[in-house]
Structures are given as structure tokens and as C-alpha cells.
Enzyme design. Sequence first.
Site, short mmCIF file in Angstrom:
data_model
loop_
_atom_site.label_atom_id
_atom_site.label_comp_id
_atom_site.label_asym_id
_atom_site.label_seq_id
_atom_site.Cartn_x
_atom_site.Cartn_y
_atom_site.Cartn_z
CB SER A 126 3.33 6.04 -38.16
OG SER A 126 2.80 6.62 -37.30
CD GLU A 128 3.15 9.91 -33.30
OE1 GLU A 128 3.93 10.76 -33.43
OE2 GLU A 128 1.86 9.95 -32.88
CE1 TYR A 150 7.90 4.60 -34.98
CE2 TYR A 150 6.24 6.65 -35.23
CZ TYR A 150 6.57 5.12 -35.38
OH TYR A 150 5.65 4.29 -35.90
O1 G4F Z 1 0.41 5.33 -26.86
P1 G4F Z 1 1.56 6.27 -27.21
O2 G4F Z 1 3.01 6.30 -26.86
O3 G4F Z 1 1.45 6.48 -28.78
P2 G4F Z 1 1.94 7.36 -29.90
O4 G4F Z 1 2.89 8.45 -29.38
O5 G4F Z 1 0.88 7.99 -30.29
O6 G4F Z 1 2.49 6.60 -31.05
C1 G4F Z 1 2.04 5.12 -31.25
O7 G4F Z 1 1.02 5.31 -32.40
C2 G4F Z 1 1.75 5.85 -33.62
C3 G4F Z 1 0.36 5.79 -34.77
O8 G4F Z 1 -0.06 6.98 -34.68
C4 G4F Z 1 2.55 4.56 -34.03
F1 G4F Z 1 3.14 5.07 -34.99
C5 G4F Z 1 3.69 4.50 -32.88
O9 G4F Z 1 4.78 3.63 -33.47
C6 G4F Z 1 3.15 4.19 -31.73
O10 G4F Z 1 2.49 2.95 -31.86
O11 G4F Z 1 1.20 7.76 -26.93
C7 G4F Z 1 -0.19 8.21 -27.06
C8 G4F Z 1 -0.37 9.74 -26.31
C9 G4F Z 1 1.00 10.53 -26.69
O12 G4F Z 1 0.29 11.83 -26.96
C10 G4F Z 1 1.49 10.65 -25.26
O13 G4F Z 1 2.29 11.90 -24.87
O14 G4F Z 1 -0.32 9.47 -24.93
C11 G4F Z 1 0.68 10.44 -24.16
N1 G4F Z 1 0.95 9.89 -22.99
C12 G4F Z 1 0.59 10.51 -21.74
N2 G4F Z 1 1.34 9.93 -20.66
C13 G4F Z 1 1.48 8.90 -22.79
C14 G4F Z 1 1.90 8.77 -21.34
N3 G4F Z 1 2.23 8.00 -23.58
C15 G4F Z 1 2.89 7.09 -23.16
N4 G4F Z 1 3.59 5.99 -23.98
N5 G4F Z 1 3.11 7.09 -21.82
C16 G4F Z 1 2.84 7.77 -20.93
O15 G4F Z 1 2.80 7.76 -19.73
#
Ligand code: G4F
Length: 333
Positions: A126, A128, A150
Site C-alpha cells: 500500500s 500508506e 495498518y
Molecule cells: O478513504 P480513506 O479511509 O483511505 P486511506 O486512509 O487513504 O487508506 C486507503 O488507501 C490505502 C492506499 O493508500 C489503502 F492501503 C488502505 O487500505 C485504504 O484502502 O481516507 C482517505 C483520507 C484520509 O486522509 C482521511 O483522514 O480521507 C480522510 N478522511 C476525512 N474524513 C476520512 C474521513 N476518511 C474516512 N475513512 N472517513 C472520514 O470520515
Amino acid sequence: MTELTGKRALITGISGQDGWYLTELLQQKGYEVHGILPSRAPGIGEAGPQLYYGDLADGTTLDSVFDQAQPDEVYNLAAQSHVRLSFDLPIYTADVTGVGALRVLEATRKFQDRAGKQVKFYQASSSEMFGKVVETPQSETTPFHPRSPYACAKVYAFWQTVNYRESYGMFAVNGILFNHESPRRGEAFVTRKITKAAARIKLGLQKSLQLGNLEARRDWGFAGDYVDAMWRMLQHDEPDDFVVATGETYSVRDCLDAAFTHLDLDWQKFVQTDTSLYRPAEVDLLRGDATKARENLGWEPKVSFARLIRMMVDHDLDLARRELRLQDMDLPE
Ligand code: G4F
């Protein structure tokens, strides 16, 4: 058109977004697909792979699944993949996402010896892992600085994969995939949370949306494009590690703009930030450089960010219309 390969693939995490797209791709190519999933899941059964129940926290059934599936290619997609949740479940995440990959690698190595044939292994690494990035864009040579339980678990799995390649000469590769989304994306990830809420707000099913950090930037591509890169890595002459990304970066705010504007809505009227959704440590900016995959695998992304978000909103609008009809009919879902 189906090209008959006669090959057999085993996919862990087959019921997730990527497992579903990969199953369809491999079936089109004539593979017999087998998959491991932790519990019954809607969707993937319709695609018709041979399914086995199993959890990477418990590796005891892996040998018998390998003996039944007789794979030529193994795709390790299973993980506790939610970054925010990994702060609440650090040990479980290390076990499933980190040591789980090792369990599958070891099962692959032992099966390869038993079967007397080469078995290729793909690890879902990933972006990440780049975490607190030391350079932009990030490529295969960028050092890792993981920022969550993670990401630490994914770094562990990455190096175990490299070690199995170097120690045992296994065809084991890491696909370092940047964020990839689709209408099949889990609803806890930010793109899908946004597209689902926008559609439900449009139809009056929901009044507001709570989000965490709106400034974070990600390199978001389409999952259907990314599973093709996974397959290409296993067809390459040499086992190697590849970044898979679009090379573009957008903020969560940009995602809100794209989704709500598609429905003629102003997101500022509906979105509130909730500090409990912030992460103890954030990954501020990801943007990948997929030159190596482009040059060596002939891979490139086909779906733009704008088209991806429109595709997801349109799908979620259909789901919201169905929800509304069921409500009007007063029927249980
Ligand atoms: O959609 P996210 O939860 O994805 P994140 O953390 O980037 O991870 C995903 O992508 C990775 C690949 O780089 C994978 F390895 C991993 O398994 C997963 O699929 O969050 C994206 C961004 C973050 O910065 C988070 O802080 O969105 C921001 N965010 C803001 N509000 C939120 C929210 N994320 C989530 N999940 N929920 C919110 O309410």
C-alpha cells in the site's frame, strides 16, 4: 473475449472490492478462480468462484485450501484495511494484515514444494507505507515512513515478500497500490462515504455528512484498472515491485466538490467536520509515480478522478432511489 489459460488462481480477501474485480478479470482470461473469505458476503458469489471460509488470523486451514485449489497464482488481498480502525485494533491489524501475509507466503512456499511447480505470489502492498512522505511523487525507491498500525503491518508484509523472493527464489511481488475506488468500495472509506451521502442528501434521505480531515490529499484511481496491474505483475519475466498510481493528487475537499456538484448541490451546506474522525497521525499527501509499471508492464490508468467520482455518485443515486421506493412501499429491505 475469453482467452483459455487453464490456470488456477487463489485470492485471499476475495469478497472485497479488489477481489471482486480481480475475479471478473481472471475469469475473462479463462482462469479457474478460488477464493478465501472470512464470512458470507453478498456480490462475489454471483461471479461464481470456488469459495472457502478462512481468516488470516488463523492459518490452520490454509494448507488444505491450497491442496484443493491447486493454484498457479496467489493474490494476497486479505487485510484489516481501514487505517483509522487500525488505531483501535492495532494488534489484530498486525496479525491479519502483517503476519497474515506471512502465513499465506509460507503456505505458498510449502505448497510449491508439495506440488512441484512454480506458484506466483502477489502481495497487496500500500501507498500508506510512504506515510510521512520524504519526496513527491513517491516511487519504488522512496523510503517508507508508516504513520499507522495498518501501514506498519503493510511494511512488515512488504519485506517478508521481498525476503521470500530473495531467500527461496520465489516469484513473489509487491504491488504498491495508491488509493483505488469504485462503486464497490466499502462505505467506511472517504470517497464512498461522500458519494453515498451526496446521493442520499439529493433524495432527502439524509440531512448532513460528518467528516474528518478535509485537507488530506490522495492519488485516487479506479479499482478496475488497478487489478489489471496486479495480473500484469505476475505475467512479467522477473518478480519485482511496482507502484500503481495515476500521478494526480486531490484533496478530500476536491472529492466533495466533484460529488456534490455532479448533483447540483453545494456541499458546504451539508458537511460538518467531526474531530473524532481525525487520525492520531495523518498521511497528508500521496501522489504516485507509476513510470516503472508503465514502461515494464505496459500498464496505465484509464479512468480519471472526475469520471470515477461521477461513476460512484450515479451508482449511489440508483441505490438511494431504490431505498426511497422501498420506504414509500413500506417494505422491509
Ligand atoms: O478513504 P480513506 O479511509 O483511505 P486511506 O486512509 O487513504 O487508506 C486507503 O488507501 C490505502 C492506499 O493508500 C489503502 F492501503 C488502505 O487500505 C485504504 O484502502 O481516507 C482517505 C483520507 C484520509 O486522509 C482521511 O483522514 O480521507 C480522510 N478522511 C476525512 N474524513 C476520512 C474521513 N476518511 C474516512 N475513512 N472517513 C472520514 O470520515
